[in-house]
Motif scaffolding. Structure first.
Motif, PDB file in Angstrom:
ATOM      1  N   GLU A  12      16.918  23.803   3.666  1.00  0.00           N
ATOM      2  CA  GLU A  12      16.860  23.099   2.380  1.00  0.00           C
ATOM      3  C   GLU A  12      18.249  22.940   1.777  1.00  0.00           C
ATOM      4  O   GLU A  12      18.575  21.890   1.220  1.00  0.00           O
ATOM      5  N   ILE A  13      19.057  23.986   1.904  1.00  0.00           N
ATOM      6  CA  ILE A  13      20.420  23.929   1.371  1.00  0.00           C
ATOM      7  C   ILE A  13      21.234  22.872   2.103  1.00  0.00           C
ATOM      8  O   ILE A  13      21.943  22.081   1.489  1.00  0.00           O
ATOM      9  N   LYS A  14      21.103  22.797   3.423  1.00  0.00           N
ATOM     10  CA  LYS A  14      21.839  21.801   4.209  1.00  0.00           C
ATOM     11  C   LYS A  14      21.396  20.395   3.828  1.00  0.00           C
ATOM     12  O   LYS A  14      22.210  19.482   3.698  1.00  0.00           O
ATOM     13  N   GLN A  15      20.088  20.231   3.660  1.00  0.00           N
ATOM     14  CA  GLN A  15      19.563  18.912   3.289  1.00  0.00           C
ATOM     15  C   GLN A  15      20.070  18.519   1.901  1.00  0.00           C
ATOM     16  O   GLN A  15      20.469  17.373   1.678  1.00  0.00           O
ATOM     17  N   GLN A  16      20.095  19.445   0.962  1.00  0.00           N
ATOM     18  CA  GLN A  16      20.586  19.169  -0.389  1.00  0.00           C
ATOM     19  C   GLN A  16      22.074  18.809  -0.355  1.00  0.00           C
ATOM     20  O   GLN A  16      22.512  17.907  -1.057  1.00  0.00           O
ATOM     21  N   GLN A  17      22.856  19.509   0.474  1.00  0.00           N
ATOM     22  CA  GLN A  17      24.275  19.204   0.601  1.00  0.00           C
ATOM     23  C   GLN A  17      24.490  17.805   1.161  1.00  0.00           C
ATOM     24  O   GLN A  17      25.411  17.096   0.736  1.00  0.00           O
ATOM     25  N   GLN A  18      23.647  17.375   2.090  1.00  0.00           N
ATOM     26  CA  GLN A  18      23.770  16.033   2.648  1.00  0.00           C
ATOM     27  C   GLN A  18      23.482  14.990   1.565  1.00  0.00           C
ATOM     28  O   GLN A  18      24.172  13.977   1.472  1.00  0.00           O
ATOM     29  N   VAL A  19      22.464  15.261   0.744  1.00  0.00           N
ATOM     30  CA  VAL A  19      22.127  14.339  -0.333  1.00  0.00           C
ATOM     31  C   VAL A  19      23.286  14.282  -1.334  1.00  0.00           C
ATOM     32  O   VAL A  19      23.686  13.198  -1.778  1.00  0.00           O
ATOM     33  N   ASP A  20      23.833  15.453  -1.683  1.00  0.00           N
ATOM     34  CA  ASP A  20      24.954  15.504  -2.620  1.00  0.00           C
ATOM     35  C   ASP A  20      26.155  14.746  -2.067  1.00  0.00           C
ATOM     36  O   ASP A  20      26.849  14.051  -2.815  1.00  0.00           O
ATOM     37  N   THR A  21      26.391  14.861  -0.779  1.00  0.00           N
ATOM     38  CA  THR A  21      27.515  14.169  -0.160  1.00  0.00           C
ATOM     39  C   THR A  21      27.301  12.665  -0.212  1.00  0.00           C
ATOM     40  O   THR A  21      28.237  11.907  -0.504  1.00  0.00           O
ATOM     41  N   ARG A  22      26.097  12.227   0.015  1.00  0.00           N
ATOM     42  CA  ARG A  22      25.787  10.795  -0.035  1.00  0.00           C
ATOM     43  C   ARG A  22      25.938  10.260  -1.461  1.00  0.00           C
ATOM     44  O   ARG A  22      26.481   9.172  -1.668  1.00  0.00           O
ATOM     45  N   ILE A  23      25.441  11.026  -2.413  1.00  0.00           N
ATOM     46  CA  ILE A  23      25.556  10.601  -3.813  1.00  0.00           C
ATOM     47  C   ILE A  23      27.030  10.508  -4.203  1.00  0.00           C
ATOM     48  O   ILE A  23      27.454   9.551  -4.865  1.00  0.00           O
ATOM     49  N   ALA A  24      27.832  11.481  -3.790  1.00  0.00           N
ATOM     50  CA  ALA A  24      29.255  11.466  -4.095  1.00  0.00           C
ATOM     51  C   ALA A  24      29.936  10.267  -3.459  1.00  0.00           C
ATOM     52  O   ALA A  24      30.807   9.633  -4.073  1.00  0.00           O
ATOM     53  N   ALA A  25      29.512   9.910  -2.241  1.00  0.00           N
ATOM     54  CA  ALA A  25      30.112   8.761  -1.559  1.00  0.00           C
ATOM     55  C   ALA A  25      29.777   7.469  -2.297  1.00  0.00           C
ATOM     56  O   ALA A  25      30.652   6.613  -2.502  1.00  0.00           O
ATOM     57  N   VAL A  26      28.534   7.306  -2.722  1.00  0.00           N
ATOM     58  CA  VAL A  26      28.128   6.107  -3.460  1.00  0.00           C
ATOM     59  C   VAL A  26      28.863   6.057  -4.798  1.00  0.00           C
ATOM     60  O   VAL A  26      29.373   5.008  -5.211  1.00  0.00           O
ATOM     61  N   ARG A  27      28.946   7.194  -5.476  1.00  0.00           N
ATOM     62  CA  ARG A  27      29.650   7.259  -6.761  1.00  0.00           C
ATOM     63  C   ARG A  27      31.115   6.862  -6.584  1.00  0.00           C
ATOM     64  O   ARG A  27      31.662   6.103  -7.382  1.00  0.00           O
ATOM     65  N   ASP A  28      31.742   7.381  -5.531  1.00  0.00           N
ATOM     66  CA  ASP A  28      33.149   7.043  -5.281  1.00  0.00           C
ATOM     67  C   ASP A  28      33.323   5.553  -4.986  1.00  0.00           C
ATOM     68  O   ASP A  28      34.321   4.961  -5.398  1.00  0.00           O
ATOM     69  N   LEU A  29      32.359   4.961  -4.277  1.00  0.00           N
ATOM     70  CA  LEU A  29      32.454   3.526  -3.978  1.00  0.00           C
ATOM     71  C   LEU A  29      32.334   2.692  -5.253  1.00  0.00           C
ATOM     72  O   LEU A  29      33.065   1.724  -5.452  1.00  0.00           O
ATOM     73  N   ILE A  30      31.412   3.082  -6.120  1.00  0.00           N
ATOM     74  CA  ILE A  30      31.175   2.287  -7.319  1.00  0.00           C
ATOM     75  C   ILE A  30      32.225   2.558  -8.403  1.00  0.00           C
ATOM     76  O   ILE A  30      32.774   1.635  -8.989  1.00  0.00           O
ATOM     77  N   PHE A  31      32.476   3.816  -8.651  1.00  0.00           N
ATOM     78  CA  PHE A  31      33.330   4.189  -9.775  1.00  0.00           C
ATOM     79  C   PHE A  31      34.666   4.810  -9.361  1.00  0.00           C
ATOM     80  O   PHE A  31      35.386   5.317 -10.203  1.00  0.00           O
ATOM     81  N   GLY A  32      35.006   4.763  -8.134  1.00  0.00           N
ATOM     82  CA  GLY A  32      36.176   5.467  -7.608  1.00  0.00           C
ATOM     83  C   GLY A  32      37.449   5.239  -8.390  1.00  0.00           C
ATOM     84  O   GLY A  32      38.105   6.178  -8.835  1.00  0.00           O
ATOM     85  N   GLU A  33      37.836   3.975  -8.551  1.00  0.00           N
ATOM     86  CA  GLU A  33      39.076   3.671  -9.270  1.00  0.00           C
ATOM     87  C   GLU A  33      39.012   4.115 -10.717  1.00  0.00           C
ATOM     88  O   GLU A  33      39.967   4.681 -11.248  1.00  0.00           O
TER      89      GLU A  33
END
Length: 119
Positions: A12-33
């Motif tokens: 469960e922890i690994k799955q949550q970390q993968q979700v967090d990583t994906r959310i961070a990647a999307v956030r960086d793409l949208i709001f990165g600058e």
């Protein structure tokens, strides 16, 4: 076989970390600058606040020191004035005592003259 509860938690922890990583990647793409710009601006604001805080503390310490010095000077001046007034009062009292003593001497001298005249 039954799964170990610890293995389930790790999964469960690994799955949550993968979700967090994906959310961070999307956030960086949208709001990165914008996020980088905001972070830089916030860092500048925090630095300015820290500098102002240090300057304020320094100014406060300097003001307290100046006030303490002025109070010490005032205390010294008041002691000096009090001593001067006390000396002046003592001198004037001594002058009054001398004047009274002269009157007494004059009175005694007049009594002696009166006694002489009566003889």
């Amino acid at each position: 076989m039954a799964k170990d509860p610890q293995q389930e938690n790790e999964g469960e922890i690994k799955q949550q970390q993968q979700v967090d990583t994906r959310i961070a990647a999307v956030r960086d793409l949208i709001f990165g600058e914008n996020i980088l710009q905001y972070n830089t601006e916030f860092a500048d604001v925090y630095d300015k606040l820290k500098a102002l805080e240090n300057q304020t503390k320094s100014n406060l310490a300097e003001s307290v020191s100046q006030l303490e010095n002025k109070l010490a000077d005032l205390e010294s001046l008041m002691d000096h004035k009090f001593q001067d007034l006390s000396e002046d009062l003592d001198r004037r009292l001594a002058d009054l005592d001398d004047e009274k003593a002269d009157r007494r001497k004059l009175g005694k001298a007049l009594e002696k003259i009166a006694l002489m005249l009566q003889e």
